[in-house]
Structure formats: C-alpha cells, structure tokens
Design an enzyme around this catalytic site. Structure first.
Site: not given
Ligand code: FDA
Length: 297
Positions: A92, A126, A155, A176, A179-180, A219-220
């Site tokens: 960061k 990040d 993001q 990368r 979502k944010g 993303t997950h």
């Molecule tokens: P979403 O939140 O919709 O989740 C989809 C599914 O994943 C959920 O239904 C659940 O099953 C699972 N899941 C997600 N988060 C979970 C949790 N905390 N605990 C348990 N299960 C969970 N953000 C940012 O602002 N700056 C950055 O630099 C980064 N860097 C970054 C690196 C990497 C490798 C990842 C994967 C994510 C980030 N993020 C980030 C975080 C990102 O912005 C976001 O907040 C999270 O990934 C959660 O969003 P999803 O896209 O997973 O979707």
C-alpha cells in the site's frame, strides 16, 4: 454498521483475547511473522497457486516507519527468492508514506521496485480509499514505464475507474480488477451491489480484450469468475484469477485443478486489524459466526 461494531473497543479486544477471535484472525491472516507467511506460501505453491504476500500495516506516519516497511518488504522479497516462492508482493502506498509525504512514497516505491527487479520479482500496488486514488494512479503511471515490474489494483465501484483503466492499460504490467473494499460516498462510487457488479463486468470486458496487459481478476464472485472464463476464450495472452487467503478456499483449489492460473493474496504481520474489519464488512455473516462462537463457549 459492521465496521462500527467491529471497531468498537469491546469487540476489538475479543479478537485478540478469545479463542474464537484468534481463529477468525487466523482464517484471513497467515501469521504474525514472515516465516509463517512463507510457510503458507509454500503450501499454496504446492497446490498449484501463486501468491502475493502483503505485509499488513497501513497507518504509517513517519519516515522512520516508512524505512522499516521498506526493509521488511525487501526482506520478504529476498526470503521469497531464497525459498523459490512462486509469487510477488502487494503493497500500500500509505505504507510508503503517501498520506504525509507523496514524494517519499514515490522514492520508496522506486527503491522497492529496484530490489524486486534484482530478484526477478514484481510488485503490485493495492488501491486504498478514494482520498488516495488520484495520487496512487499518478505514481503508478510514472513508475511503471521506468521499472516495468509493477502492477496496480483498480476498484470497479469508483466512477473514475473506466478512465483510469484506459490510461493505464497501454503501460503494460498487470492490472488487478476488484470490486472495492472501502466505504465510499455516493459522490465517487456506486453504492448498490448490482451497480458494482455491472461496473466490474464492463471493466472486465475491456481489460480481458487488451492483450498488452496481464489482467488479474480479483473476485470470489461465481458469476464474474464465469464471465472471465468466457472472455478468456477470445484471449491470446495470459491472465490470472486472484483470491484472498481464507476466502472460498475450495473454489481456489478447483480453479487451480482446472488449470487456471490463480494467485492467492496472503496477508501477514501483527497489524492486521483494519484488514480484518474489511473482510468482516464484505460479509457480515463472518461477524455473526464469530459472535455466535463467542456466546456458545
Ligand atoms: P462479493 O463480495 O460479492 O463476494 C462473492 C462471494 O465470495 C460471497 O458470496 C462469499 O461467498 C465470498 N466472499 C467474499 N468476501 C468474503 C469474505 N470477506 N469472507 C467470506 N466470504 C467472502 N479491494 C480494494 O479496495 N483494494 C485492493 O487493492 C484490493 N485488493 C484485492 C486483492 C485480491 C486478490 C482480492 C480477491 C480482493 C481485493 N480487494 C481489494 C477486495 C475486493 O475489493 C472485495 O472487497 C472483495 O474481494 C469481496 O468482493 P468479491 O469480488 O469477492 O465479491
């Protein structure tokens, strides 16, 4: 709401003092030490996944702390190279002084990028909250063409990201898309889940269609993962999935087993609190499980 609860003093102390709290921290954070992070990285590498090691600690307020963060990151890079870890580091810019001295952050990033380059490694920056976005994008746009071994997180929830993406893609490196994770005002970011997901899909279409940059799909979300798989059919150059340590671990293993490149973001260090709060805010059920585990002791 979740952030307010998690940041309250009584809840905060239960994370450090109770078994349920410590277990929750250990789910998302590999350990307090570099040795524990390397051990987690080796395990993930053995399962066919790359890593990005993240030394936690974003509240940095003095040049002395910046120097300490740099030294820790250089030690991390050297240990990764010595242990043949397939991975890189995530940083960061506030750890490098962005909040109080942007020039110091620029200069420190240069030193870190040089150290990584000497070891044949890369550095991902990040993206933090929106008060830092403009400077972070500018610093990356200046540094990546000179170093060539950098990447940046963007993001999807920010209105400005489509413009940032178009500006940064021609610089190569890796971008990368996530979502944010920060609480942002309506003036700068989409607020609803559906708007954020739609923005992610639009940006993913653009990013996956650009061959000169390596997209990292962070993303997950199963629907967005499926979209990336579909878009990959038209792509000639590599891309990778990225997920967080401890989040959907089974999906991580399945993507690796299916032959997709995947990198796991592995946080470590003793200053894990703000990171944990963001993971709880993303999925309030995490806080619910924890509170139930506490009362059922
Ligand atoms: P979403 O939140 O919709 O989740 C989809 C599914 O994943 C959920 O239904 C659940 O099953 C699972 N899941 C997600 N988060 C979970 C949790 N905390 N605990 C348990 N299960 C969970 N953000 C940012 O602002 N700056 C950055 O630099 C980064 N860097 C970054 C690196 C990497 C490798 C990842 C994967 C994510 C980030 N993020 C980030 C975080 C990102 O912005 C976001 O907040 C999270 O990934 C959660 O969003 P999803 O896209 O997973 O979707």
């Amino acid at each position: 709401m979740v952030v307010a609860i998690a940041e309250s003093a009584p809840v905060r102390s239960t994370f450090t003092k109770t078994r349920a709290g410590k277990a929750l921290v250990r789910r998302f954070v590999a350990g307090d030490t570099l040795a524990e992070a390397i051990e987690a990285a080796q395990k993930l590498n053995r399962q066919g996944m790359k890593v990005s090691l993240d030394l936690l600690g974003e509240e940095v307020n003095s040049p002395v702390e910046v120097e300490a963060a740099l030294a820790s990151y250089v030690a991390c890079l050297e240990e990764m190279a010595a242990s043949s870890i397939d991975g890189n580091v995530s940083i960061k810019l506030t750890q490098l002084g962005l909040a109080f001295d942007p020039d110091l952050a620029r200069a420190t990033l240069d030193r870190l990028a040089d150290s990584a380059a000497r070891l044949g490694l890369t550095v991902t920056i990040d993206m933090e909250d929106s008060t830092h976005t403009g400077e972070t994008v500018d610093i990356y746009a200046d540094a990546q063409p000179r170093h060539g071994n950098l990447g940046l997180a963007l993001q999807a929830y920010l209105y400005r990201t489509p413009d940032d993406l178009l500006r940064l893609m021609p610089l190569g490196g890796h971008l990368r898309l996530c979502k944010g994770a920060y609480v942002e005002p309506e003036a700068v970011a989409f607020q609803s889940t559906s708007e954020v997901d739609a923005a992610f899909a639009r940006l993913l279409n653009v990013l996956m269609g650009y061959e000169e940059v390596t997209p990292a799909v962070a993303t997950h979300d199963p629907q967005l993962i499926d979209l990336a798989r579909q878009l990959n059919h038209q792509r000639r150059q590599p891309f990778e999935f990225q997920m967080l340590y401890g989040v959907r671990p089974q999906a991580q293993v399945e993507l690796a087993a299916a032959g997709y490149p995947i990198r796991i973001y592995v946080p470590y260090g003793s200053r894990w609190y703000p990171y944990l709060v963001r993971r709880l805010a993303e999925r309030p059920a995490n806080l619910g499980f924890f509170l139930r585990a506490l009362v059922s002791r």
